[in-house]
Scaffold this motif. Structure first.
Motif, PDB file in Angstrom:
ATOM      1  N   CYS A  90     -35.784  74.032 -45.777  1.00 19.72           N
ATOM      2  CA  CYS A  90     -36.616  74.850 -46.664  1.00 19.72           C
ATOM      3  C   CYS A  90     -37.862  75.351 -45.936  1.00 19.72           C
ATOM      4  CB  CYS A  90     -37.021  74.035 -47.885  1.00 19.72           C
ATOM      5  SG  CYS A  90     -37.918  74.986 -49.123  1.00 19.72           S
TER       6      CYS A  90
ATOM      7  N   LEU B 235     -38.853  82.108 -50.146  1.00 19.55           N
ATOM      8  CA  LEU B 235     -38.516  80.692 -50.034  1.00 19.55           C
ATOM      9  C   LEU B 235     -37.044  80.600 -49.648  1.00 19.55           C
ATOM     10  CD1 LEU B 235     -39.817  77.864 -50.436  1.00 19.55           C
ATOM     11  CD2 LEU B 235     -38.795  77.840 -52.717  1.00 19.55           C
TER      12      LEU B 235
ATOM     13  N   ASP C 223     -33.637  78.312 -48.814  1.00 18.47           N
ATOM     14  CA  ASP C 223     -32.917  77.054 -49.046  1.00 18.47           C
ATOM     15  C   ASP C 223     -33.813  76.001 -49.697  1.00 18.47           C
ATOM     16  OD1 ASP C 223     -30.614  78.139 -48.052  1.00 18.47           O
ATOM     17  OD2 ASP C 223     -30.663  77.086 -46.135  1.00 18.47           O
ATOM     18  N   PRO C 224     -34.201  76.225 -50.949  1.00 17.98           N
ATOM     19  CA  PRO C 224     -35.248  75.386 -51.564  1.00 17.98           C
ATOM     20  C   PRO C 224     -34.805  73.967 -51.878  1.00 17.98           C
ATOM     21  CG  PRO C 224     -34.355  76.935 -53.159  1.00 17.98           C
ATOM     22  CD  PRO C 224     -33.757  77.306 -51.839  1.00 17.98           C
TER      23      PRO C 224
ATOM     24  N   HIS D 239     -28.685  72.652 -49.327  1.00 19.21           N
ATOM     25  CA  HIS D 239     -29.273  73.982 -49.159  1.00 19.21           C
ATOM     26  C   HIS D 239     -29.374  74.733 -50.495  1.00 19.21           C
ATOM     27  CE1 HIS D 239     -29.006  74.059 -44.670  1.00 19.21           C
ATOM     28  NE2 HIS D 239     -28.137  73.093 -44.948  1.00 19.21           N
TER      29      HIS D 239
END
Length: 531
Positions: free
Chosen positions: A259, A270, A272-273, A309
């Motif tokens: 992330c 943002l 792959d938070p 992910h």
């Protein structure tokens, strides 16, 4: 007085009693996981809980088919008995898929497939398309995914969230244990995951009356309503503004795992938070938590459909802040590759855009380019994966995620199209899990051990990553997505030491970049990087 959710309260998503992630939302994949993975786990546990207890006490066994809440046999047995109707309904869909794959399609070897539609079991009739591969002999099929979601096998009444406090960075592996109320401070609430009520919870700023109304709309009364209210705390100002940086500053913040948060000329991104919690003593210093996000995330970028992910737990918590979501283009609509856009829309995201290889989008002050992503998916036909190139003014940043450079000339050809890249983020879990760890329940028949071990979910090793770096000529290279952060234990089970191939390979890459005069490092926890 107004109230917002305490920073250390986790709200964990649940589907059919299990920790929710992307392969549990489409009914066709849920049916396979329930029959092929979850049912054997529970029945093994009920037969001998002590085997599971002994296994989860050993760190090396984490991630295996073990129930971690081994001391709660009565509660798990009651839940398993009560949810038998869910399994029965999903079992009808499972059997229909099995019949299509094992009984119907194998009878066809090149002749017209029209008769197949007359043979389809009711659960699939009108909801699949059948066709031949290019050899004109091997039949295959795809789901008409919107019709699967519209079927009786997609039931939002099976969706819940579990509230409970987080007291430590490290989290228990969640993917193999039923999500029940194991502690008195946990609260399981029946609510569709796309419900606006969850946005109200996460947005906060609620008056006493609004908080009471929210508890009522969740169906909570008495002690359960009081427990729900206890998860909130008084606030003076709206939470969410960055605590340590001016809202107009350009910034590139590594958040943890894969992330990364970026702001460029007021536009926020943002990637792959997966965010950590705050609000408890003893946590890692200077970690990036939900409280550090701005009120608005203009663009959310997802590289691929793995739980580390595309974490539902984080996605739901930030949904009310997100503008547009960019995902890789999906084309197969198969068991192993359900469409990401459809999944996200059913999670309540309304602006989702699929992006194809080398397609460029203008995103506020920046440009976003989707780059090819090879490997890491067990040699399965999975199209839903991409690396994201972010062009921020004069600088370019590549989030390659777990892309494996198995085609050594590909990045050289990509560089001919996009030019050199200033900063590269690359995952280097150079020996990943066997492909069956994720995809096993979706196989028509199990792979033999030798084949399964050969088709691993690897990221790039040193040689492969070096070739990416040499092709793109970046000034900065950062190894990330290694699962090093303790909160990643909820969906990952990796135990590194200094001799682990991923550590050795990433050390070699860092040294290679530095020897060439560049900056490099293996990232862990939070780090603010030059932009």
């Amino acid at each position: 007085m107004r109230y917002s959710l305490r920073q250390n309260i986790a709200v964990e998503p649940v589907i059919a009693g299990w920790y929710a992630w992307s392969y549990l939302l489409p009914p066709q994949t849920l049916a396979r996981f329930v029959r092929n993975r979850f049912t054997p786990i529970v029945e093994s546990y009920l037969d001998d809980p002590q085997v599971h207890a002994a296994a989860v006490r050993q760190r090396r066994m984490h991630g295996g088919p073990w129930i971690h809440a081994y001391e709660h046999r009565d509660a798990i047995e009651a839940w398993y008995r009560d949810t038998a109707p869910w399994r029965e309904r999903l079992g009808e869909l499972f059997e229909a898929i099995r019949q299509l794959e094992e009984d119907i399609l194998p009878r066809h070897h090149g002749e017209c497939l029209d008769p197949v539609y007359e043979e389809l079991p009711p659960a699939l009739a009108g909801r699949v398309e059948v066709f031949y591969g290019r050899d004109n002999r091997t039949p295959d099929y795809r789901f008409i995914e919107p019709l699967m979601y519209a079927s009786e096998f997609y039931d939002e009444s099976w969706q819940q969230v579990r509230f409970g406090p987080i007291e430590d960075d490290a989290r228990e592996f969640a993917l193999t244990t039923p999500m029940l109320e194991y502690r008195p401070d946990q609260l399981l609430v029946d609510v569709p995951l796309n419900s606006p009520l969850l946005d109200a919870v996460f947005r906060g700023g609620l008056t006493d009356a609004e908080l009471a109304e929210l508890a009522s709309r969740f169906g909570l009364t008495g002690d359960r309503a009081a427990l729900f209210t206890s998860y909130f705390e008084p606030v003076k100002d709206t939470l969410g503004a960055p605590a340590t940086q001016d809202a107009e500053d350009d910034v590139l913040d590594y958040v943890g795992h894969a992330c990364v948060f970026a702001r460029h000329r007021g536009t926020t991104f943002l990637v792959d938070p997966v965010l950590s919690y705050g609000g408890y003593p003893g946590g890692a210093e200077n970690r990036f938590t939900f409280a550090d996000l701005p009120e608005r995330v203009d663009y959310l970028l997802i590289t691929h459909n793995h739980q580390d992910h595309m974490l539902f737990e984080t996605l739901l918590r930030i949904r009310h802040r997100v503008g547009r979501v960019l995902v890789p283009k999906s084309s197969s609509a198969s068991l192993v590759d359900p469409g990401l856009a459809g999944i996200l829309r059913r999670l309540g995201f309304t602006d989702v855009v699929e992006v194809d290889d080398l397609e460029t989008l203008s995103c506020g002050s920046a440009e976003v380019v989707a780059l090819p992503f090879l490997g890491e998916h067990g040699d399965l036909r999975i199209r839903s994966k991409t690396g994201w190139l972010l062009r921020l003014g004069e600088r370019s940043v590549l989030f390659a995620a777990d892309s494996t450079n198995i085609s050594p000339t590909m990045y050289a050809k990509v560089a001919e199209v996009i030019g050199r890249v200033d900063t590269v983020f690359i995952g280097m879990e150079s020996i990943g899990a066997a492909a069956s760890w994720i995809y096993g329940p979706l196989y028509g028949e199990p792979l033999d051990r030798r084949t399964d071990q050969s088709r691993r979910l690897n990221g790039s090793n040193f040689r492969q990553a070096k070739e990416i770096v040499d092709a793109l000529e970046p000034d900065e290279v950062y190894v990330y997505a290694m699962g090093l952060e303790p909160w990643m234990g909820v969906v990952m089970a990796i135990d590194y030491d200094e001799s682990h191939p991923a550590i050795v390979d990433s050390d070699l890459l860092v040294r290679h970049v530095r020897d060439k005069g560049g900056s490099a490092g293996r990232l862990h926890l939070r780090r603010t990087l030059p932009l």
